[in-house]
Enzyme design. Structure first.
Site, mmCIF file in Angstrom:
data_model
loop_
_atom_site.group_PDB
_atom_site.id
_atom_site.type_symbol
_atom_site.label_atom_id
_atom_site.label_comp_id
_atom_site.label_asym_id
_atom_site.label_seq_id
_atom_site.Cartn_x
_atom_site.Cartn_y
_atom_site.Cartn_z
ATOM 1 N N GLU A 49 0.984 -1.202 0.058
ATOM 2 C CA GLU A 49 0.017 -0.012 -0.033
ATOM 3 C C GLU A 49 1.036 1.153 -0.067
ATOM 4 O O GLU A 49 0.476 2.321 -0.542
ATOM 5 C CB GLU A 49 -1.001 -0.049 1.291
ATOM 6 C CG GLU A 49 -2.151 -1.061 1.011
ATOM 7 C CD GLU A 49 -3.104 -0.669 -0.114
ATOM 8 O OE1 GLU A 49 -3.119 0.441 -0.731
ATOM 9 O OE2 GLU A 49 -3.534 -1.703 -0.493
ATOM 10 N N GLN A 57 1.938 6.128 -4.915
ATOM 11 C CA GLN A 57 2.392 6.985 -6.167
ATOM 12 C C GLN A 57 2.651 6.417 -7.224
ATOM 13 O O GLN A 57 3.236 6.871 -8.209
ATOM 14 C CB GLN A 57 3.752 7.866 -5.670
ATOM 15 C CG GLN A 57 3.496 8.548 -4.353
ATOM 16 C CD GLN A 57 2.963 9.869 -4.489
ATOM 17 O OE1 GLN A 57 2.158 10.183 -5.537
ATOM 18 N NE2 GLN A 57 2.330 10.458 -3.453
ATOM 19 N N THR A 58 2.717 4.951 -7.446
ATOM 20 C CA THR A 58 3.131 4.129 -8.314
ATOM 21 C C THR A 58 1.920 2.991 -8.964
ATOM 22 O O THR A 58 1.259 2.625 -8.072
ATOM 23 C CB THR A 58 4.339 3.468 -7.809
ATOM 24 O OG1 THR A 58 5.176 4.362 -7.377
ATOM 25 C CG2 THR A 58 5.165 2.875 -9.113
ATOM 26 N N TYR A 86 -6.126 5.887 5.086
ATOM 27 C CA TYR A 86 -6.373 4.885 4.009
ATOM 28 C C TYR A 86 -5.609 3.645 4.147
ATOM 29 O O TYR A 86 -6.212 2.586 3.956
ATOM 30 C CB TYR A 86 -5.780 5.315 2.702
ATOM 31 C CG TYR A 86 -5.821 4.535 1.382
ATOM 32 C CD1 TYR A 86 -6.748 4.075 0.824
ATOM 33 C CD2 TYR A 86 -4.363 4.267 1.211
ATOM 34 C CE1 TYR A 86 -6.679 3.207 -0.217
ATOM 35 C CE2 TYR A 86 -4.355 3.346 0.393
ATOM 36 C CZ TYR A 86 -5.396 2.631 -0.258
ATOM 37 O OH TYR A 86 -5.365 1.767 -1.413
ATOM 38 N N ASP A 136 -9.137 6.209 -0.711
ATOM 39 C CA ASP A 136 -8.173 6.961 -1.270
ATOM 40 C C ASP A 136 -8.733 7.607 -2.325
ATOM 41 O O ASP A 136 -9.858 7.712 -2.691
ATOM 42 C CB ASP A 136 -6.692 6.144 -1.676
ATOM 43 C CG ASP A 136 -7.141 5.313 -2.873
ATOM 44 O OD1 ASP A 136 -8.302 5.170 -3.107
ATOM 45 O OD2 ASP A 136 -6.262 4.937 -3.395
ATOM 46 N N CYS A 188 -18.733 -2.009 -16.086
ATOM 47 C CA CYS A 188 -18.651 -1.616 -14.965
ATOM 48 C C CYS A 188 -19.933 -2.260 -14.218
ATOM 49 O O CYS A 188 -20.915 -2.304 -14.669
ATOM 50 C CB CYS A 188 -18.928 -0.422 -14.674
ATOM 51 S SG CYS A 188 -19.084 0.359 -13.018
ATOM 52 N N CYS A 199 -25.198 3.881 -10.998
ATOM 53 C CA CYS A 199 -24.574 4.949 -11.191
ATOM 54 C C CYS A 199 -25.167 6.257 -11.877
ATOM 55 O O CYS A 199 -25.428 6.204 -13.027
ATOM 56 C CB CYS A 199 -22.982 4.736 -12.149
ATOM 57 S SG CYS A 199 -22.113 6.264 -12.231
HETATM 58 S S1 SF4 Z 1 -18.567 6.280 -13.934
HETATM 59 FE FE1 SF4 Z 1 -19.896 4.788 -13.131
HETATM 60 S S2 SF4 Z 1 -20.480 3.537 -14.601
HETATM 61 FE FE2 SF4 Z 1 -18.923 4.618 -15.187
HETATM 62 S S3 SF4 Z 1 -17.173 3.217 -14.294
HETATM 63 FE FE3 SF4 Z 1 -17.423 4.719 -13.088
HETATM 64 S S4 SF4 Z 1 -18.858 4.003 -11.586
HETATM 65 FE FE4 SF4 Z 1 -18.792 2.520 -13.389
#
Ligand code: SF4
Length: 365
Positions: free
Chosen positions: A38, A43-44, A121, A139, A204, A210
């Site tokens: 961690e 930074q990498t 974190y 983070d 995703c 989202c």
């Molecule tokens: S913006 Fe939303 S839908 Fe797109 S990758 Fe990120 S979390 Fe998933």
């Protein structure tokens, strides 16, 4: 909680089971391994960290070895990762762990957070991944993912916003798999919900939840204040070699113990860009050759470097303004023992000359 994140949990865990990259510190999540990884990952990128991680553990396999390591060795192992105070803080923490916890990291979030160089974190990552404790590990990656999911325009650089999100994550943490959940958020941020350019929303697992995706605003989030402009510093760097010496010997300078690159060895350098005539006046008996310019970006300052190779007859007589704190090293010593900051990469390839190298160093008076 302004957005109810609880629905994302099963989708992220399911996705993580199938998509987590295989990494040594995940396969064997010992507290020390999670800690080292961690800190390196701060930074990498993961791909770059793998080699450093293996080399570090081969040399310093446990907290005792880290606590007892010579500083030069520690810095050499960190060479290329930059931000050297991270590894110095790790050693300070390791010494405390040896003294107060019998050489084992404490299985306690607050006790971890009290150690040098371990913030909320990293404490959350060690607590959840290595000890299975339901603690958040938030983070920049996780902030980005969660703020996009909620379509929130909060400024993620504000500590208050981070604390709120830590509380949100803690409230939805699956107590049976806290480490997997934290890592699923990290992994989504690293491989799908990318920071620069368009995130891979079609891949995703929480696309349907989202808000940023549904509103088409994923590129506008996260919100950060504009970065302050970096200060530009012009410097002239000297790669000083003793002429006719085989093996090559090079002059290095030890930086002060505070400030930028504190306590590191560097090539001697001075403020401002000096033209070749001025450099020749500084080294009247030397062969002076201009090398390609260099540039290095630190977080708050940018170095623009004019570089010169200086071949002198004797490195014992250096100009007054660069002599203090210098020492002569063989090329082999530099390769094997000295961590030279990447700011001087512009000169590194000009260091070697023909000839066999051997171990030798001598202190300047
Ligand atoms: S913006 Fe939303 S839908 Fe797109 S990758 Fe990120 S979390 Fe998933």
């Amino acid at each position: 909680m302004t957005y109810d994140y609880s629905e994302i949990v099963p989708f992220l865990l399911h996705w993580y089971e199938r998509n987590a990259r295989i990494l040594r510190w995940r396969e064997e999540p010992k507290p020390y391994y999670v800690w080292v990884s961690e800190i390196m990952l701060q930074q990498t990128r993961v791909e770059a960290v793998k080699g450093y991680f293996d080399r570090f553990l081969e040399s310093l396999p446990d907290i005792k070895a880290l606590a007892e390591a010579e500083e030069e060795k520690l810095l050499k192992l960190w060479e290329g990762l930059g931000y050297y105070n991270r590894v110095r803080n790790m050693q300070k923490a390791a010494k405390i762990v040896m003294e107060q916890y019998g050489g084992e990291l404490p299985a306690d979030y607050e006790a971890l957070k009290a150690l040098p160089g371990i913030g909320s974190y990293t404490a959350g990552a060690i607590a959840s991944i290595a000890f299975g404790l339901p603690e958040p590990s938030v983070d920049g990656n996780v902030l980005r993912v969660l703020k996009r999911i909620a379509a929130s325009y909060d400024d993620i650089t504000k500590e208050k916003i981070k604390k709120e999100l830590e509380a949100d994550v803690r409230s939805i943490m699956p107590t049976d798999r806290p480490g997997d959940f934290n890592q699923s958020l990290m992994e989504l941020g690293a491989t799908v919900c990318l920071p620069n350019g368009k995130p891979l929303c079609e891949q995703c697992p929480v696309m349907h939840l989202c808000k940023a995706f549904h509103q088409g605003v994923e590129l506008q989030i996260p919100v950060k204040p504009p970065k302050k402009e970096r200060r530009i510093e012009e410097r002239t760097v000297f790669l000083i070699k003793e002429e006719c010496k085989h093996p090559v010997e090079i002059v290095l300078h030890k930086r002060p113990d505070t400030g930028l690159l504190s306590g590191m060895w560097e090539l001697p350098n001075v403020e401002n860009h000096l033209d070749v005539k001025r450099v020749q006046r500084m080294f009247p008996d030397a062969k002076v050759k201009r090398l390609p310019d260099g540039k290095h970006i630190f977080s708050h300052v940018e170095w623009r470097l004019w570089c010169y190779e200086i071949k002198t007859k004797a490195t014992g007589s250096l100009p007054e303004q660069i002599e203090q704190g210098t020492q002569v090293f063989s090329l082999q010593e530099i390769k094997e023992q000295i961590s030279l900051p990447s700011a001087f990469d512009c000169c590194k390839k000009y260091m070697s000359d023909e000839g066999e190298v051997q171990k030798k160093s001598r202190k300047k008076q």
